[in-house]
Design an enzyme around this catalytic site. Structure first.
Site, PDB file in Angstrom:
ATOM      1  N   ARG A  68      28.411  46.806  85.286  1.00 31.49           N
ATOM      2  CA  ARG A  68      27.421  45.762  85.014  1.00 31.49           C
ATOM      3  C   ARG A  68      26.282  46.396  84.214  1.00 31.49           C
ATOM      4  O   ARG A  68      25.645  47.336  84.678  1.00 31.49           O
ATOM      5  CB  ARG A  68      26.915  45.175  86.338  1.00 31.49           C
ATOM      6  CG  ARG A  68      25.804  44.196  86.160  1.00 31.49           C
ATOM      7  CD  ARG A  68      25.404  43.483  87.454  1.00 31.49           C
ATOM      8  NE  ARG A  68      24.265  42.672  87.156  1.00 31.49           N
ATOM      9  CZ  ARG A  68      23.025  42.871  87.619  1.00 31.49           C
ATOM     10  NH1 ARG A  68      22.782  43.835  88.485  1.00 31.49           N
ATOM     11  NH2 ARG A  68      22.040  42.100  87.236  1.00 31.49           N
TER      12      ARG A  68
ATOM     13  N   HIS B 103      17.389  41.413  81.828  1.00 29.85           N
ATOM     14  CA  HIS B 103      17.002  42.253  82.968  1.00 29.85           C
ATOM     15  C   HIS B 103      15.592  42.769  82.673  1.00 29.85           C
ATOM     16  O   HIS B 103      15.352  43.967  82.542  1.00 29.85           O
ATOM     17  CB  HIS B 103      18.011  43.387  83.169  1.00 29.85           C
ATOM     18  CG  HIS B 103      17.986  44.028  84.522  1.00 29.85           C
ATOM     19  ND1 HIS B 103      19.089  44.117  85.345  1.00 29.85           N
ATOM     20  CD2 HIS B 103      16.989  44.635  85.206  1.00 29.85           C
ATOM     21  CE1 HIS B 103      18.774  44.753  86.466  1.00 29.85           C
ATOM     22  NE2 HIS B 103      17.489  45.084  86.397  1.00 29.85           N
TER      23      HIS B 103
ATOM     24  N   GLU C 188      17.565  38.611  88.764  1.00 31.13           N
ATOM     25  CA  GLU C 188      16.457  38.526  89.713  1.00 31.13           C
ATOM     26  C   GLU C 188      15.242  37.779  89.162  1.00 31.13           C
ATOM     27  O   GLU C 188      14.162  38.368  88.977  1.00 31.13           O
ATOM     28  CB  GLU C 188      16.054  39.938  90.169  1.00 31.13           C
ATOM     29  CG  GLU C 188      17.183  40.699  90.817  1.00 31.13           C
ATOM     30  CD  GLU C 188      16.768  42.091  91.332  1.00 31.13           C
ATOM     31  OE1 GLU C 188      15.625  42.497  91.081  1.00 31.13           O
ATOM     32  OE2 GLU C 188      17.586  42.742  91.979  1.00 31.13           O
TER      33      GLU C 188
ATOM     34  N   ASN D 272      21.924  40.444  94.857  1.00 31.91           N
ATOM     35  CA  ASN D 272      21.396  41.805  95.007  1.00 31.91           C
ATOM     36  C   ASN D 272      20.678  41.880  96.347  1.00 31.91           C
ATOM     37  O   ASN D 272      19.788  41.077  96.624  1.00 31.91           O
ATOM     38  CB  ASN D 272      20.389  42.132  93.896  1.00 31.91           C
ATOM     39  CG  ASN D 272      21.019  42.119  92.505  1.00 31.91           C
ATOM     40  OD1 ASN D 272      22.235  42.006  92.366  1.00 31.91           O
ATOM     41  ND2 ASN D 272      20.195  42.237  91.489  1.00 31.91           N
TER      42      ASN D 272
ATOM     43  N   TYR E  28      18.829  44.587  99.322  1.00 34.20           N
ATOM     44  CA  TYR E  28      18.342  45.931  99.628  1.00 34.20           C
ATOM     45  C   TYR E  28      17.822  46.133 101.049  1.00 34.20           C
ATOM     46  O   TYR E  28      18.074  47.151 101.655  1.00 34.20           O
ATOM     47  CB  TYR E  28      17.245  46.334  98.623  1.00 34.20           C
ATOM     48  CG  TYR E  28      17.838  46.611  97.249  1.00 34.20           C
ATOM     49  CD1 TYR E  28      18.365  47.855  96.946  1.00 34.20           C
ATOM     50  CD2 TYR E  28      17.925  45.608  96.291  1.00 34.20           C
ATOM     51  CE1 TYR E  28      18.950  48.119  95.709  1.00 34.20           C
ATOM     52  CE2 TYR E  28      18.508  45.857  95.045  1.00 34.20           C
ATOM     53  CZ  TYR E  28      19.023  47.101  94.769  1.00 34.20           C
ATOM     54  OH  TYR E  28      19.611  47.354  93.561  1.00 34.20           O
TER      55      TYR E  28
ATOM     56  N   GLU F 225      24.261  44.123  93.054  1.00 34.19           N
ATOM     57  CA  GLU F 225      23.491  45.354  93.298  1.00 34.19           C
ATOM     58  C   GLU F 225      23.359  45.585  94.791  1.00 34.19           C
ATOM     59  O   GLU F 225      23.035  44.655  95.548  1.00 34.19           O
ATOM     60  CB  GLU F 225      22.051  45.267  92.758  1.00 34.19           C
ATOM     61  CG  GLU F 225      21.910  45.351  91.271  1.00 34.19           C
ATOM     62  CD  GLU F 225      20.458  45.284  90.820  1.00 34.19           C
ATOM     63  OE1 GLU F 225      19.544  45.663  91.593  1.00 34.19           O
ATOM     64  OE2 GLU F 225      20.244  44.836  89.679  1.00 34.19           O
TER      65      GLU F 225
END
Ligand code: IFM
Length: 471
Positions: A105, A148, A193, A319, A321, A377
């Site tokens: 990606r 991005h 995002e 994504n 985290y 991600e």
């Protein structure tokens, strides 16, 4: 420098941290990850790795401007050189392929491929053509993100994402790229995002362009989502064989107590982090609770916008985290209440794999039209050092294993998850934290640009070899 979570980590995973397990990564035999059509890859982004900011006609981006302002980025770092990937891309593709990674990606730098009048910049476009053609020759599945975060500065000078016109310029850019690159891209993601672009860029100013106003954040978000919605039919027309989607970062919010106020605070946290993006995309409306949190910040929405934004997607990139523990702020919002004694990463983010599973299974219940999901991600930063030519990134190995187990649990609970991309292929420019925070499964020595494969990447490679052998 020792990671301050290492003591906690030792108690959580003693065998792994002391290196006494032969293979602390390979998933158990019943894991869905053994399915050979579960795509396992790695991700990067243009500004974080390319460097070469003044070459071949590339124009300045908002991150060139922002990172040049003293105090905005740790240690005054900028993306001017980064991993020098613009010049080293061939070796980087070799490295990716040698690790057996099946998917890559990447993102395109908008300021590299179009001039200020919207005309193509041939040299910039050719860079991505060469890169994508080589990836296809290597049999690697390509996921390309159009945005991005590196907005051309000339568009920011005209209001950036606060200006509705930027959404139409984005559709022009999507048109150009999908005409030029059709056939080399397996999946297009419009935005990476939008929460970060809107909130960190225009809401609290921690990211470029550095503006801080909640009303700006909601309007910027609306124009970002509109840009996405305008681009999807263009991508479909120009490159029908590829998948089209968008990438959202999601956050788990948990309540600090059983009190109704804290439960409500956790709900509002997730509205602000998840529903703000997913509701417009999947329900065609903004969550009204958002405007309880930020009264009077409703964006200007024109007739037809919500239909444009909520057109069907082929995939949703997720994504993930960490989680955030929150309590009521005593008014209409939430405040962070960091938990003590939990495992954290170099970013200070709590390691909380269950949050990924819980959010994914929750989305399946909330959104009846939830598209197939790729985890686009997931990963962690650690202060990795090369010792005797090796990087033993023990905490990352355990982190990845536990998050992949969470993905497996979500799949077994019925969520359609088709792949997972490690963030990141290599250490890179971590935005406001510069080069100090290392997210890669490959170490980068920024003084020599030497790449060193970390132990985590070796173990992913080993697993992929075993999976291939079984197929
Ligand atoms: O490095 C970033 C990436 O650009 C977007 N998602 C989160 C990563 C880690 O902060």
């Amino acid at each position: 420098m020792a990671n301050d979570a290492s003591a906690v980590f030792d108690t959580l995973s003693p065998a792994v941290s002391k290196g006494s397990l032969a293979d602390p990564f390979t998933p158990p035999a019943d894991s869905s990850l053994w399915r050979k059509n579960f795509l396992l890859g790695a991700a990067t982004a243009s500004y974080q790795i390319e460097g070469a900011v003044n070459e071949d006609g590339r124009l300045p981006s908002i991150w060139d401007t922002f990172s040049a302002i003293p105090g905005k980025v740790l240690a005054g770092d900028t993306g001017a050189v980064a991993c020098d990937h613009y010049h080293r891309w061939e070796a980087d593709v070799e490295m990716l392929a040698s690790l057996g990674l099946e998917g890559y990606r990447l993102s395109i730098a908008w300021p590299r491929v179009m001039d200020a009048a919207g005309a193509p910049n041939r040299k910039g476009i050719d860079f991505y053509k060469r890169l994508l053609n080589r990836l296809k020759e290597k049999g690697i599945t390509t996921f390309v993100t159009l945005y991005h975060w590196d907005l051309p500065q000339h568009l920011e000078d005209r209001g950036g994402w606060l200006n509705r016109d930027t959404a139409y310029r984005f559709a022009d850019y999507a048109d150009l790229m999908s005409c030029e690159l059709a056939g080399t891209v397996d999946a297009w993601a419009t935005l990476n995002e939008p929460w970060c672009s809107a909130y960190l860029g225009y809401g609290n100013g921690h990211h470029a362009p550095g503006l801080a106003n909640d009303r700006f954040a909601t309007q910027a978000m609306h124009h970002l989502l509109l840009a996405h919605g305008l681009a999807v039919p263009v991508l479909r027309a120009n490159d029908p064989a590829s998948q089209k989607g968008i990438v959202a970062n999601i956050g788990r919010g948990t309540a600090n107590s059983d009190s109704a106020a804290d439960q409500r605070a956790a709900h509002l946290f997730e509205v602000q982090h998840n529903a703000w993006i997913l509701d417009p995309l999947l329900k065609g409306s903004y969550p009204q609770d958002l405007f309880e949190l930020w009264p009077g910040t409703e964006p200007l929405v024109l007739d037809g916008d919500m239909e444009t934004i909520s057109a069907p997607l082929d995939f949703l990139g997720i994504n993930y985290y960490f989680r955030t523990n929150v309590a009521s702020d005593g008014a209409h919002g939430f405040r962070d209440v960091p938990l003590e004694g939990v495992e954290r990463t170099q970013m200070g983010w709590e390691v909380y794999p269950d949050g990924l599973r819980d959010l994914l299974t929750g989305f399946k219940k909330t959104y009846h039209n939830l598209p197939p999901i790729y985890i686009t991600e997931n990963g962690m930063a650690s202060d990795d050092e090369v010792t005797d030519g090796r990087v033993d990134d023990t905490q990352r190995i355990s982190f990845l294993k536990r998050h992949l187990a969470a993905v497996d649990q979500a799949i077994k609970a019925g969520v359609d998850i088709r792949g997972y991309f490690l963030w990141s292929l290599m250490d890179n420019f971590e935005w406001a934290f510069g080069y100090e925070r290392r997210f890669g499964v490959v170490h980068v020595d920024y003084s020599t640009q030497k790449r060193t494969i970390k132990r985590s990447a070796e173990l992913v490679e080993k697993f992929l070899q075993e999976r291939k052998a079984k197929a």
